[in-house]
Write an enzyme that holds these catalytic residues in place. Structure first.
Site, PDB file in Angstrom:
ATOM      1  N   GLY A  22       4.492  -2.253   5.949  1.00  0.00           N
ATOM      2  CA  GLY A  22       3.947  -2.339   4.591  1.00  0.00           C
ATOM      3  C   GLY A  22       4.392  -3.596   3.884  1.00  0.00           C
ATOM      4  N   ALA A  23       4.466  -4.723   4.623  1.00  0.00           N
ATOM      5  CA  ALA A  23       5.068  -5.944   4.075  1.00  0.00           C
ATOM      6  C   ALA A  23       4.082  -6.864   3.378  1.00  0.00           C
ATOM      7  CB  ALA A  23       5.765  -6.705   5.199  1.00  0.00           C
ATOM      8  N   GLY A  26       4.106  -5.393  -2.683  1.00  0.00           N
ATOM      9  CA  GLY A  26       5.089  -4.481  -3.260  1.00  0.00           C
ATOM     10  C   GLY A  26       6.486  -4.605  -2.689  1.00  0.00           C
ATOM     11  N   GLY A  28       7.699  -3.819   0.259  1.00  0.00           N
ATOM     12  CA  GLY A  28       7.788  -4.399   1.590  1.00  0.00           C
ATOM     13  C   GLY A  28       7.732  -5.915   1.553  1.00  0.00           C
ATOM     14  N   SER A 151      11.628   8.584  -1.645  1.00  0.00           N
ATOM     15  CA  SER A 151      11.246   8.559  -3.055  1.00  0.00           C
ATOM     16  C   SER A 151      11.963   9.670  -3.808  1.00  0.00           C
ATOM     17  CB  SER A 151       9.732   8.754  -3.188  1.00  0.00           C
ATOM     18  OG  SER A 151       9.355   9.133  -4.497  1.00  0.00           O
ATOM     19  N   TYR A 177       2.855  14.515  -1.204  1.00  0.00           N
ATOM     20  CA  TYR A 177       3.626  13.272  -1.218  1.00  0.00           C
ATOM     21  C   TYR A 177       5.124  13.586  -1.158  1.00  0.00           C
ATOM     22  CZ  TYR A 177       5.683   8.891  -2.854  1.00  0.00           C
ATOM     23  OH  TYR A 177       6.452   7.752  -2.970  1.00  0.00           O
TER      24      TYR A 177
END
Length: 305
Positions: A22-23, A26, A28, A151, A177
């Site tokens: 996820g880079a 955000g 990442g 989270s 989630y």
């Protein structure tokens, strides 16, 4: 340990290889950028190659001479994860850091390409598979670490072992989630236990950003998205600050396996990165073990530890 840990405390990362999922944006992106600036060879593992290449170009402009690779890795497809792991392993016989950051939040009811509930499939099972498939180069690298991003939402739900895919209950995007993020934590604790039993030098560590203003919030219901845009600066910290717990978990020499890093402010929402505690169910070793067994069966990735 430093009283207030900042990005300036990241040790020299030259000679180290970091894989960040996820880079492309955000947390990442900020994590990859910080590691690259300190000299690490960074693999940007992303779903969208175009966005990944754009992110790599941005990092290169701010840190000339960085060693970056963009790797396609769609966490919603176990086939893509397997291919990515094979290609990463072929290029990098050693991996110092695997940062399991990519994910989605509060998506509508849906399934991945393999038929898993979207959030559980991407946030947990995709990373469970990737970690297992990269375990050999991690174990072969002294002082390597697996940092999995969770989270605050993990505190407000529980794992439904008999219905992980929400096939027998009315779907709740917030609870789904939270379940996926609780799974991330329980995976970390179980992985560290297994690494310890193997006397491995690799550490498993968890981290969470607190409240951070990133694109992951795009699936929130419209009233919440509107409120977030209006009051975001008051309620959430910028991505660079939100990435600090992950960066500390990945690079601070004082980190120990099984620790959990998050902000030190009120309710762990904002602040400097410190060791924090997780919700009660996350420490249930019986559930951790059962979740691991189910994840192994669903992904068909056997760790051998």
């Amino acid at each position: 340990m430093h009283p207030t840990w900042t990005i300036e405390h990241i040790p020299d990362q030259r000679g180290r290889v970091a894989v960040v999922t996820g880079a492309s944006s955000g947390l990442g992106f900020e994590t990859a950028k910080a590691l690259a600036r300190r000299g690490a060879t960074v693999v940007l593992a992303v779903r969208d190659l175009g966005r990944g290449r754009a992110a790599a170009a941005r990092i290169t402009r701010s840190a000339v001479g960085t060693d970056l690779t963009v790797q396609e890795c769609d966490l919603a497809s176990l086939g893509s994860v397997r291919t990515a792991a094979e290609e990463i392993h072929a290029r990098h016989p050693r991996i110092d850091l695997l940062i399991n950051n990519g994910g989605v939040m509060c998506t509508p009811n849906g399934v991945t390409r393999d038929g898993f509930e979207t959030q559980f499939g991407i946030n947990h099972l995709g990373h469970f598979a990737l970690t297992g498939l990269l375990l050999d180069p991690l174990l072969a690298t002294p002082g390597s670490r697996v940092v999995t991003v969770t989270s605050l939402a993990h505190r407000y739900t529980r794992i439904h072992l008999n219905d992980l895919q929400w096939r027998h209950r009315r779907y709740n995007r917030f609870a789904a989630y939270g379940q996926s993020k609780l799974a991330n934590l329980m995976f970390t604790y179980e992985l560290q236990r297994r690494l310890t039993e193997k006397n491995a030098d690799t550490l498993a560590v968890a981290a969470h950003p607190g409240s951070a203003q990133t694109a992951i919030m795009r699936h929130l219901p419209r009233p919440l998205r509107t409120a977030t845009r209006a009051f975001g600066p008051l309620l959430a910290q910028p991505p660079a600050q939100g990435a600090l717990p992950m960066l500390r978990a990945a690079t601070d020499p004082a980190v120990r396996g099984g620790q959990f890093y998050g902000p030190d402010g009120f309710q762990q929402a904002m602040g400097a990165p410190v060791v924090v505690t997780s919700g009660g169910q996350s420490y249930d070793t019986a559930v951790q073990h059962r979740l691991w067994t189910l994840s192994d069966s669903l992904t068909r990735v056997a760790y051998g530890i």
